[in-house]
Design an enzyme around this catalytic site. Sequence first.
Site, PDB file in Angstrom:
ATOM      1  N   LYS A   1       0.858  -1.182   0.000  1.00  0.00           N
ATOM      2  CA  LYS A   1       0.000   0.000   0.000  1.00  0.00           C
ATOM      3  C   LYS A   1       0.888   1.223   0.000  1.00  0.00           C
ATOM      4  O   LYS A   1       1.974   1.225   0.602  1.00  0.00           O
ATOM      5  CB  LYS A   1      -0.891   0.033   1.254  1.00  0.00           C
ATOM      6  CG  LYS A   1      -1.664   1.340   1.411  1.00  0.00           C
ATOM      7  CD  LYS A   1      -2.234   1.503   2.812  1.00  0.00           C
ATOM      8  CE  LYS A   1      -2.793   2.924   2.987  1.00  0.00           C
ATOM      9  NZ  LYS A   1      -3.358   3.159   4.325  1.00  0.00           N
TER      10      LYS A   1
ATOM     11  N   GLU B   1      -7.935  12.185  12.947  1.00  0.00           N
ATOM     12  CA  GLU B   1      -7.141  11.001  13.308  1.00  0.00           C
ATOM     13  C   GLU B   1      -6.207  11.282  14.471  1.00  0.00           C
ATOM     14  O   GLU B   1      -5.218  12.018  14.339  1.00  0.00           O
ATOM     15  CB  GLU B   1      -6.336  10.496  12.115  1.00  0.00           C
ATOM     16  CG  GLU B   1      -5.623   9.191  12.402  1.00  0.00           C
ATOM     17  CD  GLU B   1      -5.377   8.356  11.154  1.00  0.00           C
ATOM     18  OE1 GLU B   1      -4.851   7.251  11.279  1.00  0.00           O
ATOM     19  OE2 GLU B   1      -5.737   8.809  10.056  1.00  0.00           O
TER      20      GLU B   1
END
Length: 419
Positions: A181, A226
């Site tokens: 990723k 986050e």
Amino acid sequence: MPAPVAPVAALRAVTVEVADPEILLAHADPLAPLVALRRGDGIVGLGERLRLTFSGPDRLRAAAADWRAIAQAASVDDAVHRPGSGLVALGSFAFADDSAEHSVLVVPEVIVGRHAGVSWVTSITPADAPTGVTGTALLPDPRPFGARPRATLAAASLSREQFTAVVGRAVAAIREGRVEKVVIARDATASIPPDADRRALLRDLADRYPDCVTFAVDGLLGASPETLISVHAGEGSARVLAGSTARGASSADDAAAAARLATSPKDLDEHAFAVQSVLDALRPHARAVMASELPFTLKLPNLWHLATDVEVQLGAGASALDVVAALHPTAAVAGSPTDAALALIAELEPFDRGRYAGPVGWIDQDGDGEWVIALRCARIDGDGTLTAYAGAGIVADSDPESELAETRMKFRPIADSLR
């Protein structure tokens, strides 16, 4: 462990309870706000008692060591004992080891804070400064908010077509086995008056995204969903976000969008990479780490996110900045494996991320603090140039056009605040 900076004069921090200041942001500096707020609570700093700058691959470890030395030398009189009271530094760190942008820790001269109905003012002075100033006298006067600047973001280093081409190259690299990723970002710019009140943008972000941390440190401002790590008395918590989709136009469409996200193999794989990177980074600094087995869908005004909350019991002596140094960069903003993903980002992104996707937050004299990832954010330079950033997590079956649409959604908090 990196050596601390040259000795500085010892600091004294005095915190006293005060009447509720109502709107904390009204006490911030309009041109140089120092802010960490969520749902109206948090801290606002004024002035600079001390500024530390860092760069290079050891920037976070050096900051943790320097702050530990400063805190040990300080005198702290804190009758409030709330998160953000006492001696506090606010900080913002560059994403990449080789970034040209400095990372900073700033100790304000005055901090106005509020937590769970209790408000306070902290005065930070040299340890040998005269004492006896009352808390009421320390409370700075609120300032009227200026008009919110209006501007339109325009693609900067990468056009939309160039971004989709870069995503295609990233997908090819994944299918070749170079990474599992990688997060690819793009930037966009606008111009606002140099004397525009930055607090007006922050107030809009705080109103629209109350569950995010609205932050401003050294010209970087935003509203991050986050939490990298929040530490209090040896207990830490983190929230991992990876995998997202746009909100639906109707209630039925919105519920369907959340359901699709919760069952999407692509997004679940991306999320699993991010969670595992956080768990692996935390374990050396923790006595125990706990995370839910399955992610939940987190609703924001413009997006659904896959989210996992992580709880951690820190090892003896570990501070919030020590944990930040271990966690950054997570797979949520870099990729997996980390080193290979960072190399691919450097190859494909034609710009320096600066402090975008780096840690931003605060730390106190006990090593407690709250740090988030600098997302949904923009840097404002002294001439009024505003640079916003947005990224997307790329995996083997990513579609370039869909990833472009995701970045458009992630630009929205800043773009909407400029309308």
